[in-house]
Design a protein around this motif. Structure first.
Motif, mmCIF file in Angstrom:
data_model
loop_
_atom_site.group_PDB
_atom_site.id
_atom_site.type_symbol
_atom_site.label_atom_id
_atom_site.label_comp_id
_atom_site.label_asym_id
_atom_site.label_seq_id
_atom_site.Cartn_x
_atom_site.Cartn_y
_atom_site.Cartn_z
ATOM 1 N N ALA A 29 -24.875 -47.175 -38.850
ATOM 2 C CA ALA A 29 -24.608 -47.050 -40.283
ATOM 3 C C ALA A 29 -24.751 -48.394 -41.000
ATOM 4 N N SER A 30 -24.528 -49.497 -40.279
ATOM 5 C CA SER A 30 -24.630 -50.827 -40.899
ATOM 6 C C SER A 30 -26.057 -51.188 -41.287
ATOM 7 N N MET A 31 -27.032 -50.412 -40.822
ATOM 8 C CA MET A 31 -28.421 -50.658 -41.207
ATOM 9 C C MET A 31 -28.617 -50.529 -42.710
ATOM 10 N N VAL A 32 -27.661 -49.860 -43.375
ATOM 11 C CA VAL A 32 -27.766 -49.695 -44.823
ATOM 12 C C VAL A 32 -27.661 -51.041 -45.545
ATOM 13 N N SER A 182 -26.140 -43.036 -43.454
ATOM 14 C CA SER A 182 -25.851 -44.077 -44.447
ATOM 15 C C SER A 182 -27.048 -44.427 -45.333
ATOM 16 N N VAL A 183 -28.229 -44.539 -44.736
ATOM 17 C CA VAL A 183 -29.397 -44.964 -45.523
ATOM 18 C C VAL A 183 -29.792 -43.929 -46.577
ATOM 19 N N PRO A 184 -29.842 -42.622 -46.253
ATOM 20 C CA PRO A 184 -30.129 -41.646 -47.308
ATOM 21 C C PRO A 184 -29.094 -41.656 -48.436
ATOM 22 N N SER A 191 -23.250 -47.176 -53.273
ATOM 23 C CA SER A 191 -23.256 -48.588 -52.922
ATOM 24 C C SER A 191 -23.447 -48.741 -51.422
ATOM 25 N N ARG A 192 -23.870 -49.936 -50.992
ATOM 26 C CA ARG A 192 -24.047 -50.172 -49.560
ATOM 27 C C ARG A 192 -22.728 -49.972 -48.810
ATOM 28 N N ARG A 193 -21.651 -50.464 -49.391
ATOM 29 C CA ARG A 193 -20.347 -50.364 -48.724
ATOM 30 C C ARG A 193 -19.931 -48.911 -48.562
#
Length: 275
Positions: A29-32, A182-184, A191-193
């Motif tokens: 998920a942190s790839m976002v 997360s990316v979609p 927001s990224r967070r």
């Protein structure tokens, strides 16, 4: 560290293993924080890879040990495997009908489960959460089986190394799952967070299901072959109902198929080499 892990009880081992798989989901998920979108061909390959891992794990880590254990007490060892396998699929089917969720790549109008006013983001997370229940359960049951099963001809039907291999395999395929949520969401304006928090939240259920699975087989050892097969059936249901259709949605069939073959090979290698 390894010896300390070995000395822990199966419930604690299952908890630690599923915390690891949850952590890998969070890592994905942190790839976002680095990407706003995932190339669809890459995503389809990752979904195929996850499907391959789950198919291999269902047989090598769950169904095969279940059948071997059943041989000790029954002249028909396939019966617990069949009953448990179909029961796992029925459980996921029922959850599918009741819990509102939305698969990746589909419009909100095609959300499944009971009608709801939940936002699209919540529905997407619910879909992956449903997916993660059988994964956490499989890891928990695998660790519980190590302590609960008796050796067959002096050879353990379930081994700690095999349970660890399953946890590693599930963890590997959780990485693309976390990114696939997360990316979609980031692309849809979150927001990224917030996208990261939603993505990693889908894996929270794995430690819960893992502890329940390990505790259940420790308290009720006769159900062990059924429990292993149940987890396998639930995972296969997810693969056929969710992962394969989603990986084929954009017609990247060759890429998705190659991903599935690689995922199967990786999980089979882990299980045979370590288990």
């Amino acid at each position: 560290m390894i010896s300390w892990f070995i000395d822990q009880g199966p419930v604690i081992q299952a908890l630690l293993a599923t915390l690891f798989t949850w952590g890998v989901t969070a890592l994905g998920a942190s790839m976002v924080f680095f990407f706003k979108r995932i190339n669809r061909k890459v995503l389809d390959g990752m979904l195929g890879f996850a499907a391959g891992v789950m198919i291999a794990a269902s047989f090598w880590s769950l169904l095969n040990p279940a059948i071997e254990m059943a041989r000790q007490t029954s002249d028909h060892p396939w019966i617990p495997a069949v009953i448990g396998f179909l029961g796992g699929g029925a459980f996921l089917w029922l959850a599918d009908q009741l819990l509102p969720h939305l698969h990746l790549g589909f419009p909100t109008s095609e959300a499944e489960g009971v009608p709801t006013t939940w936002r699209r983001s919540v529905l997407l997370v619910m879909a992956i959460t449903l997916h993660n229940i059988p994964e956490g359960l499989a890891v928990g049951v695998a660790f519980g089986a190590v302590a609960a099963s008796a050796p067959i001809d002096g050879v353990p039907a379930a081994t700690l190394a095999g349970a660890v291999a399953l946890a590693i395999g599930i963890g590997i395929q959780n990485f693309p799952e976390g990114a696939a949520v997360s990316v979609p969401l980031r692309r849809e304006g979150f927001s990224r967070r917030k996208s990261f928090l939603y993505g990693q939240a889908s894996g929270i259920v794995e430690p819960i299901a893992g502890v329940i699975g390990a505790a259940a087989v420790m308290m009720m050892q006769p159900i062990l072959p059924y429990a292993l097969s149940f987890a396998a059936g639930a995972m296969i249901y997810v693969v056929v109902e969710e992962l394969i259709p989603e990986s084929q949605l954009q017609k990247n069939t060759d890429i998705a198929t190659i991903g599935a073959m690689l995922g199967f090979a990786v999980m089979m290698t882990l299980d045979v080499a370590l288990g």
